[in-house]
Design an enzyme around this catalytic site. Structure first.
Site, PDB file in Angstrom:
ATOM      1  CE  LYS A  11      -4.021  -2.597   2.386  1.00 20.53           C
ATOM      2  NZ  LYS A  11      -5.245  -2.522   3.652  1.00 20.53           N
ATOM      3  CE1 TYR A  51      -9.588  -3.061   0.990  1.00 20.30           C
ATOM      4  CE2 TYR A  51      -8.203  -0.704  -0.683  1.00 20.30           C
ATOM      5  CZ  TYR A  51      -8.353  -1.959   0.440  1.00 20.30           C
ATOM      6  OH  TYR A  51      -7.137  -2.347   0.830  1.00 20.30           O
ATOM      7  CG  PHE A  59     -13.347   2.631   7.271  1.00 19.65           C
ATOM      8  CD1 PHE A  59     -12.484   1.534   6.069  1.00 19.65           C
ATOM      9  CD2 PHE A  59     -13.900   1.469   8.082  1.00 19.65           C
ATOM     10  CE1 PHE A  59     -13.135   0.213   6.125  1.00 19.65           C
ATOM     11  CE2 PHE A  59     -13.605  -0.446   8.634  1.00 19.65           C
ATOM     12  CZ  PHE A  59     -13.272  -0.419   7.104  1.00 19.65           C
ATOM     13  NE  ARG A  87      -6.187 -11.601   6.077  1.00 20.49           N
ATOM     14  CZ  ARG A  87      -6.695 -10.901   5.844  1.00 20.49           C
ATOM     15  NH1 ARG A  87      -7.207  -9.913   4.799  1.00 20.49           N
ATOM     16  NH2 ARG A  87      -7.066  -9.460   6.706  1.00 20.49           N
ATOM     17  CB  THR A  93      -7.240  -6.053   9.947  1.00 19.32           C
ATOM     18  OG1 THR A  93      -7.327  -6.222   9.509  1.00 19.32           O
ATOM     19  CG2 THR A  93      -7.645  -4.342   9.054  1.00 19.32           C
ATOM     20  NE  ARG A 104      -2.430  -5.495   7.002  1.00 17.57           N
ATOM     21  CZ  ARG A 104      -3.231  -6.081   6.838  1.00 17.57           C
ATOM     22  NH1 ARG A 104      -4.265  -7.375   7.675  1.00 17.57           N
ATOM     23  NH2 ARG A 104      -3.981  -5.440   6.061  1.00 17.57           N
ATOM     24  CG  ASN A 114      -3.651  -2.045   6.717  1.00 16.35           C
ATOM     25  OD1 ASN A 114      -3.832  -1.460   5.403  1.00 16.35           O
ATOM     26  ND2 ASN A 114      -4.815  -2.615   7.286  1.00 16.35           N
ATOM     27  CG  HIS A 117      -5.624  -6.325  -0.073  1.00 19.76           C
ATOM     28  ND1 HIS A 117      -6.454  -5.867   0.228  1.00 19.76           N
ATOM     29  CD2 HIS A 117      -5.816  -7.081  -1.524  1.00 19.76           C
ATOM     30  CE1 HIS A 117      -7.221  -7.151   0.028  1.00 19.76           C
ATOM     31  NE2 HIS A 117      -6.334  -7.557  -1.009  1.00 19.76           N
ATOM     32  CD  GLU A 128      -9.017  -8.732  -3.125  1.00 21.12           C
ATOM     33  OE1 GLU A 128      -9.810  -8.617  -2.352  1.00 21.12           O
ATOM     34  OE2 GLU A 128      -7.460  -9.748  -3.385  1.00 21.12           O
TER      35      GLU A 128
HETATM   36  P1  DAT Z   1      -7.889  -6.538   5.354  1.00 22.48           P
HETATM   37  O1  DAT Z   1      -6.843  -5.725   4.790  1.00 22.48           O
HETATM   38  O2  DAT Z   1      -7.876  -7.095   7.025  1.00 22.48           O
HETATM   39  O3  DAT Z   1      -8.886  -7.761   4.889  1.00 22.48           O
HETATM   40  P2  DAT Z   1     -10.483  -5.259   6.273  1.00 22.48           P
HETATM   41  O4  DAT Z   1     -11.188  -5.913   4.435  1.00 22.48           O
HETATM   42  O5  DAT Z   1     -11.691  -5.884   7.176  1.00 22.48           O
HETATM   43  O6  DAT Z   1      -8.867  -5.974   6.774  1.00 22.48           O
HETATM   44  O7  DAT Z   1     -10.648  -3.381   5.940  1.00 22.48           O
HETATM   45  C1  DAT Z   1     -10.057  -3.571   4.958  1.00 22.48           C
HETATM   46  C2  DAT Z   1      -9.597  -2.759   4.900  1.00 22.48           C
HETATM   47  O8  DAT Z   1      -9.918  -0.439   5.130  1.00 22.48           O
HETATM   48  C3  DAT Z   1      -7.963  -2.346   6.072  1.00 22.48           C
HETATM   49  O9  DAT Z   1      -6.878  -2.826   5.481  1.00 22.48           O
HETATM   50  C4  DAT Z   1      -7.770  -0.835   6.310  1.00 22.48           C
HETATM   51  C5  DAT Z   1      -9.450  -0.370   6.463  1.00 22.48           C
HETATM   52  N1  DAT Z   1      -9.623  -0.181   7.678  1.00 22.48           N
HETATM   53  C6  DAT Z   1     -10.702  -1.631   8.236  1.00 22.48           C
HETATM   54  N2  DAT Z   1     -11.002  -1.001   9.297  1.00 22.48           N
HETATM   55  C7  DAT Z   1     -10.640   0.278   9.586  1.00 22.48           C
HETATM   56  C8  DAT Z   1     -11.161   0.943  10.119  1.00 22.48           C
HETATM   57  N3  DAT Z   1     -12.000   0.600  11.912  1.00 22.48           N
HETATM   58  N4  DAT Z   1     -10.544   1.783  10.861  1.00 22.48           N
HETATM   59  C9  DAT Z   1      -9.393   2.350   9.540  1.00 22.48           C
HETATM   60  N5  DAT Z   1      -9.693   1.893   8.464  1.00 22.48           N
HETATM   61  C10 DAT Z   1     -10.065   0.900   8.605  1.00 22.48           C
HETATM   62 MG    MG Z   2      -9.703  -7.828   3.544  1.00 22.98          MG
END
Ligand code: DAT
Ligand code: MG
Length: 140
Positions: A11, A51, A59, A87, A93, A104, A114, A117, A128
């Site tokens: 990212k 997304y 967010f 993962r 996350t 991470r 973070n 991805h 994807e």
């Molecule tokens: P991951 O990337 O671990 O699969 P996710 O699919 O739940 O996590 O969310 C996608 C992205 O969205 C994540 O990498 C960062 C952002 N994100 C998730 N939860 C968040 C939060 N509570 N506040 C800010 N950004 C968030």
């Molecule tokens: Mg995800």
């Protein structure tokens, strides 16, 4: 025998912090083979679509803004059990909750920024990867 595949993005925070090399090293050291890769900036429409599953989350706007704030590295990785193992390699996350030694834990700045991805299922890995790569962009 070829392994299964997952999709990753390094990212904008990872690219900006000069961690492309460090993270790719961790990925290949963990036994993943890179079968497609590119460095580019996502458009706003692309980030929104990628997304879309999070579009109703508070967010979402911040996430799209962040993901278009600088270049990303997109890649398709091959290994036995690729989705689950990747993962594990990236960690939770929220980097504050990510296990020690994960990508991470080492390189992410915050839950929103973070570093990396990783696809969450074989089905999403294919969706994807297809979103970012044409068949002729693969080396294997
Ligand atoms: P991951 O990337 O671990 O699969 P996710 O699919 O739940 O996590 O969310 C996608 C992205 O969205 C994540 O990498 C960062 C952002 N994100 C998730 N939860 C968040 C939060 N509570 N506040 C800010 N950004 C968030
Ligand atoms: Mg995800």
């Amino acid at each position: 025998m070829a392994g299964t595949r997952t999709f990753t993005m390094l990212k904008p925070d990872a690219v900006e912090d000069n961690n492309i090399g460090n993270i790719l090293q961790m990925i290949t050291d963990a036994g993943f083979k890179i079968v497609a890769m590119k460095l580019r900036k996502l458009t706003e429409d692309e980030a929104k679509e990628f997304y879309a599953v999070h579009k109703d989350r508070p967010f979402y706007g911040e996430l799209v803004e962040y993901m278009t704030s600088g270049p990303i590295v997109a890649a398709v990785l091959e290994k036995e059990n690729a989705v689950e193992d990747f993962r594990k390699l990236i960690g939770a996350t929220n980097p504050a909750e990510a296990e020690e030694g994960t990508i991470r834990a080492k390189y992410a700045e915050s839950i929103g920024r973070n570093a990396v991805h990783g696809s969450d299922s074989d089905e999403n890995a294919k969706i994807e990867a297809d979103f970012h790569f044409k068949p002729e962009e693969y080396v294997a």
